[in-house]
Design a protein around this motif. Structure first.
Motif, PDB file in Angstrom:
ATOM      1  N   ARG A 249     -64.716  53.373   1.246  1.00 10.16           N
ATOM      2  CA  ARG A 249     -65.586  54.247   2.489  1.00 10.16           C
ATOM      3  C   ARG A 249     -65.079  53.663   3.646  1.00 10.16           C
ATOM      4  O   ARG A 249     -65.080  52.445   3.933  1.00 10.16           O
ATOM      5  CB  ARG A 249     -67.097  54.146   2.156  1.00 10.16           C
TER       6      ARG A 249
ATOM      7  N   LEU B  58     -65.897  50.342   5.463  1.00  4.15           N
ATOM      8  CA  LEU B  58     -67.459  49.979   5.244  1.00  4.15           C
ATOM      9  C   LEU B  58     -67.644  49.432   3.671  1.00  4.15           C
ATOM     10  O   LEU B  58     -68.607  48.688   3.580  1.00  4.15           O
ATOM     11  CB  LEU B  58     -68.250  51.336   5.089  1.00  4.15           C
ATOM     12  N   GLU B  59     -67.149  49.962   2.823  1.00  7.29           N
ATOM     13  CA  GLU B  59     -67.210  49.411   1.539  1.00  7.29           C
ATOM     14  C   GLU B  59     -65.879  49.522   0.810  1.00  7.29           C
ATOM     15  O   GLU B  59     -65.056  50.554   0.628  1.00  7.29           O
ATOM     16  CB  GLU B  59     -67.897  50.790   0.934  1.00  7.29           C
TER      17      GLU B  59
ATOM     18  N   ALA C  72     -66.177  52.540  -3.567  1.00 10.50           N
ATOM     19  CA  ALA C  72     -66.937  53.433  -2.993  1.00 10.50           C
ATOM     20  C   ALA C  72     -67.400  54.459  -4.431  1.00 10.50           C
ATOM     21  O   ALA C  72     -68.020  55.321  -4.395  1.00 10.50           O
ATOM     22  CB  ALA C  72     -66.440  54.544  -2.221  1.00 10.50           C
ATOM     23  N   GLY C  73     -67.271  53.762  -5.549  1.00 10.65           N
ATOM     24  CA  GLY C  73     -67.754  54.294  -6.841  1.00 10.65           C
ATOM     25  C   GLY C  73     -66.687  55.626  -7.177  1.00 10.65           C
ATOM     26  O   GLY C  73     -65.864  55.653  -6.959  1.00 10.65           O
ATOM     27  N   ARG C  74     -67.550  56.176  -8.308  1.00 14.85           N
ATOM     28  CA  ARG C  74     -66.904  56.979  -9.058  1.00 14.85           C
ATOM     29  C   ARG C  74     -66.827  58.338  -8.174  1.00 14.85           C
ATOM     30  O   ARG C  74     -67.250  58.686  -7.199  1.00 14.85           O
ATOM     31  CB  ARG C  74     -67.658  57.817 -10.196  1.00 14.85           C
TER      32      ARG C  74
ATOM     33  N   LYS D 142     -66.694  61.665  -6.704  1.00 15.15           N
ATOM     34  CA  LYS D 142     -67.931  62.918  -6.809  1.00 15.15           C
ATOM     35  C   LYS D 142     -67.734  63.789  -5.559  1.00 15.15           C
ATOM     36  O   LYS D 142     -67.096  63.315  -4.551  1.00 15.15           O
ATOM     37  CB  LYS D 142     -69.230  62.062  -6.432  1.00 15.15           C
TER      38      LYS D 142
ATOM     39  N   GLU E  10     -72.732  63.620   5.044  1.00 10.75           N
ATOM     40  CA  GLU E  10     -72.142  62.440   5.235  1.00 10.75           C
ATOM     41  C   GLU E  10     -70.805  62.454   5.813  1.00 10.75           C
ATOM     42  O   GLU E  10     -70.493  61.427   6.621  1.00 10.75           O
ATOM     43  CB  GLU E  10     -71.946  61.724   3.880  1.00 10.75           C
TER      44      GLU E  10
ATOM     45  N   VAL F  24     -68.553  59.321   7.989  1.00 14.66           N
ATOM     46  CA  VAL F  24     -67.897  58.405   7.018  1.00 14.66           C
ATOM     47  C   VAL F  24     -67.035  59.206   6.060  1.00 14.66           C
ATOM     48  O   VAL F  24     -67.632  60.197   5.635  1.00 14.66           O
ATOM     49  CB  VAL F  24     -69.058  57.726   6.115  1.00 14.66           C
TER      50      VAL F  24
END
Lengths: 397, 397
Positions: free
Chosen positions: B2, B24-25, B28-30, B32, B38, B42
């Protein structure tokens, strides 16, 4: 992530301790079926497999007055699918550092759209919930959770149980490198993906722990780790009759446990907590005493030790705590019913040599809290749930 | 991953320079679909998007007698889908360090099942191929590629073209943290995924560059960077008439370029190479002189500046090279046809203040090599391909 296959496994009763497995590649590319000949030496852990486990994992960050920049870095390194649980014992009087941690976490979660929980160790609701749920072991005379990282970790494991996660991992809040934190969590997930038993633990070994003085020296072993590992290996060796060097992560602060295993272990206070986990596993499942939990014994307990690619660079806390760490860690081994005279002698001579104890002094006996399963989780959840909004990072949005 | 959305973009002719975007991250996961609100602040860059770009990207690692442990760490941090290209100018006489680098790379590729190429900068075939392909700009009097990191980078870009990649990124071989290297490459991919033009460049800004002396101090700006950025901003300001601070990555060694853009830029030697890339873009597409490449001008040139989460910790090479770096970097600006008298004066006064030049001394003019597209790629490939096995890490398996 690509990681060495477990090449050697030491068995101690129904405990399987895997030798150190090194991380080879941080990012192993797209998910693909591997030709079988690679699997002999190397395991490719697919992204999807890692994320499946991360979804079921809570990462606990114990924090006590750490620098907020470091805390912010650490949370930015935790994979998105994990639930972050911060357990803070930071100052509240004067400058409210806990509030600052809350703000930092909330801002991070706001922009990254993720969920997190943050608790203060002295929170009255938390203490009340533990009391009502028949788990007063963590409470002090003031009816609040006692000070100590171990007490915070245990409280956070109850939150993990409440959140219905399958795995819990621990990461320190003072790490300089978010990328190293990311690797720890991916190692946790990789370890669990390799486990054949639902009763599993993953402990991290750092490739290097750089020492900073004038220049940088990439030190591999600390004094405390080396002695603790040596004494723990002596404990096993004198029970099995075969000398072993299998334990290399006796003091691993960065580690993760499947909840099934976490629920049946007793926990020591203070710096004894991490070595005691292993000692408790040996006592409960080493086959010397009756098995502590027949179902777990049937599945077997699996311990993974994974060596990271990243060095470990964290805030230096000075040397004072090291002697205490050594003393409390060795205390868990010394006072174990498994400890033979040879290991007792080894421990005493190491401590005397390190000037960590007086010849007349007795070794501190670890203070143990009952296994987590003793709690009335339903009652704990009932008390906590009424207040859960105040602990939750994205509430109010 | 992210990352902040580009909040501010400065336009200079057909060049779009995006202000710094922070990571930021790290994970950032899966993948989606995001709710639209958002995206305002970001950007979530999906794993699949990152890997799509990594498959088309070569990562060039210039190396010269670096410690092998560091080199091994760096390659372990490069995402699996990227093609690794090592261009070495290490010692061959006496201890053959190049051979040791080859061995390290081969072992890594053997266990991780990935492809990589490694060349020595003084390789006679490489020199021959450049000569036959009508690109003698890199060759010295001895008919070999000249010394210098820039020369190595350019040679590696030809290899990238030969390998038919769309993007090329540069990463130094002396980084202490594999996790930071991984983040650089993910930043490169994220930048290209945000680009609207096929002519794009991504430059890395370090969050901190820790200084180690007794303790650790998390320094943000180095002296050389600050001065170079200031003078480059002055160059733009005095042409547009609006003061700007947009350039924050004038000296960025960690950067990546789309091959379309890489092929049409001239390159400076030595430490001037990274600042010259920006200066060349301003000269070619700032709209002051005629556009250097009409198609590129039509699409626009996009520059991204991405701030990492990881600090940058690398082998300290001492202070000596810093003055040279400053002098050569400012030389690219000073000798640009875009440079106004105000900027010239600023540069001279900065250099005098830093004791980096004598009042009577002239500023070094960068030595420029022709844009890559000048090469006869077909001929270059023909000569190189006959020997490609000897450069390839997995050959002979």
């Amino acid at each position: 992530m690509r990681i060495e296959s477990p090449r050697y496994t030491e068995r101690f009763g129904s405990v399987r301790i895997n030798d150190v497995q090194k991380v080879l590649e941080l990012d192993a590319g797209r998910d693909k079926e591997l030709p079988l000949h690679e699997k002999i030496a190397v395991q490719k852990i697919e992204e999807n497999t890692i994320k499946d486990i991360e979804e079921k994992m809570a990462i606990v960050i114990p924090i006590k007055d750490e620098k907020l920049q470091l805390f912010e870095g650490v949370i930015s390194g935790i994979p998105h699918e994990c639930l972050i649980i911060v357990i803070s014992n930071s100052q509240r009087k004067g400058v409210d550092r806990f509030k600052m941690e809350q703000d930092t976490l909330n801002q991070f979660c706001h922009f990254t759209r993720r969920q997190a929980l943050i608790f203060h160790q002295k929170d009255p609701v938390l203490a009340q919930a533990l009391k009502e749920a028949d788990y007063p072991d963590l409470l002090g005379k003031d009816e609040r959770v006692r000070d100590g990282k171990a007490e915070g970790m245990i409280a956070a494991m109850f939150i993990t149980m409440m959140a219905k996660k399958k795995y819990v991992g621990f990461v320190d809040a003072d790490n300089y490198f978010p990328g190293a934190v990311l690797e720890y969590v991916r190692c946790f997930a990789s370890g669990f993906s390799m486990a054949k038993s639902p009763y599993a633990m993953v402990r991290i070994l750092w490739r290097y722990k750089p020492k900073i003085s004038a220049g940088v020296y990439f030190k591999k072993w600390g004094r405390v780790s080396e002695i603790t590992n040596g004494c723990m290996n002596s404990l096993i060796s004198h029970k099995t009759g075969f000398e072993t060097e299998i334990i290399k992560t006796g003091n691993a602060g960065e580690h993760a446990i499947s909840l099934k295993l976490a629920e049946i272990l007793p926990y020591a206070s203070g710096y004894a907590v991490e070595p005691q986990e292993l000692v408790s596993i040996f006592e409960g499942f080493g086959g010397v005493s009756p098995m502590a939990h027949p179902t777990a014994a049937k599945h077997g307990i699996e311990v993974f030790q994974i060596e990271t690619r990243n060095p470990h660079l964290h805030e230096e806390k000075g040397e004072q705590h090291l002697d205490e760490m050594l003393l409390l860690g060795l205390g868990t081994i010394y006072h174990s019913p498994l400890c033979t005279e040879e290991t007792e002698q080894l421990i005493l001579s190491e401590l005397l040599q390190q000037d960590a104890i007086n010849p007349s002094e007795a070794l501190p006996k670890p203070h143990l809290s009952a296994p987590l399963k003793k709690i009335n989780l339903k009652r704990f959840t009932e008390v906590m749930e009424k207040h859960v909004k105040s602990y939750s990072a994205l509430e109010g949005e």
